[in-house]
Design an enzyme around this catalytic site. Sequence first.
Site, mmCIF file in Angstrom:
data_model
loop_
_atom_site.group_PDB
_atom_site.id
_atom_site.type_symbol
_atom_site.label_atom_id
_atom_site.label_comp_id
_atom_site.label_asym_id
_atom_site.label_seq_id
_atom_site.Cartn_x
_atom_site.Cartn_y
_atom_site.Cartn_z
ATOM 1 N N ASP A 53 0.854 -1.179 0.000
ATOM 2 C CA ASP A 53 0.000 0.000 0.000
ATOM 3 C C ASP A 53 0.893 1.233 0.000
ATOM 4 O O ASP A 53 1.672 1.441 0.933
ATOM 5 C CB ASP A 53 -0.895 0.001 1.244
ATOM 6 C CG ASP A 53 -1.818 1.198 1.252
ATOM 7 O OD1 ASP A 53 -2.874 1.136 0.609
ATOM 8 O OD2 ASP A 53 -1.456 2.220 1.883
ATOM 9 N N TYR A 58 3.809 9.746 -0.381
ATOM 10 C CA TYR A 58 4.816 9.193 0.544
ATOM 11 C C TYR A 58 6.249 9.417 0.046
ATOM 12 O O TYR A 58 7.200 9.117 0.754
ATOM 13 C CB TYR A 58 4.603 7.685 0.746
ATOM 14 C CG TYR A 58 3.245 7.283 1.281
ATOM 15 C CD1 TYR A 58 2.330 8.223 1.752
ATOM 16 C CD2 TYR A 58 2.866 5.941 1.311
ATOM 17 C CE1 TYR A 58 1.083 7.839 2.218
ATOM 18 C CE2 TYR A 58 1.623 5.546 1.790
ATOM 19 C CZ TYR A 58 0.737 6.510 2.236
ATOM 20 O OH TYR A 58 -0.494 6.108 2.697
ATOM 21 N N SER A 220 -3.825 1.729 9.839
ATOM 22 C CA SER A 220 -3.563 1.791 11.289
ATOM 23 C C SER A 220 -4.234 0.626 12.033
ATOM 24 O O SER A 220 -4.887 0.835 13.064
ATOM 25 C CB SER A 220 -4.038 3.123 11.876
ATOM 26 O OG SER A 220 -3.403 4.202 11.251
#
Length: 326
Positions: A53, A58, A220
């Site tokens: 992912d 990023y 998360s």
Amino acid sequence: MNLTATSHRIPLNDGNSIPIIGLGTYSDPHTRSPETCLASVKMAIDVGYRHFDGAYLYHNEHEVGQAIRDKITEGKVKREDIFYCGKLWATCLSPELVRPTLERTLQGLKLDYVDLYIIELPMGLKPGKQNYPRDKNGKWLYHKVDLRATWEALEACKDAGLVKSLGVSNFNRRQLELILNKPGLKYKPVCNQVECHPYFTQPKLLKFCQQHDMVIVAFSPLGTSRNPTWVNVSSPPLLDDTFLNLVAKKYNKTAAQVALRFNIQRGVIVIPKSFNPQRITENFQIFDFSLTEEEMTNIEALNKNTRFVELLMWSDHPDYPFFDEY
């Protein structure tokens, strides 16, 4: 569903499939050394991960892509074994920006297609060179977008063969219905990527998605970093939970492995992020035990409706998704 380390894909509503565990690749570009992500993705492929992912935001898609290509060259995997999820950022939601943004991701990865491409946030930010646009006084610059038009541009990318499956992230029920009820809808979202873990089990959103043949991808899934600049740290760390640790002891596992196992037994995909070799290995070792119905019920009962990633800096955005119940 008999999931194993070598066979753990689950079907999507468009005929494709997704590995139920993936490696999250987010990291703060200011604190990590270059090559960290490259080494971690290579190691993860050796461990057995096939789902990665990532996101242009990023700043490491080139590393992820290189790791995948290196492992293909080595003969360890074929391209079709790998599942890569990229994301369309909030400054790129205008329909004319969708394809160029996806093509930029493909150039970074040096791959011909991505397996899944998702709208990262249902909130538009002002298009331009800044990923986090603000005015000279520091006020966020928002941008009104029609998510249905964004979705149509994504459908065209799928038709062009640039992406296999389409999804969304951080959408509430109302925003999902906006897409699902769009006149002329060609492809339904296959997933909604949202925060989901034993302290935030998302039962109503999960049920809604299941009713519409969409999967939940949990970001998360182990709680998150304790960075107070963007994380709600008022709740205790998930992995310190007494009951999770009690169950972990019974199975000779870690609290993290129990939390991940809990979600995959509910059909929820997990994408724990780690660049720590021991944790990357441990997080994948969730196929050699299963939780009893009673344990599943008791872990479900740990739910505190605690959202660690609240995105409160954008809570005045007209499309902020988290005021709705789900």
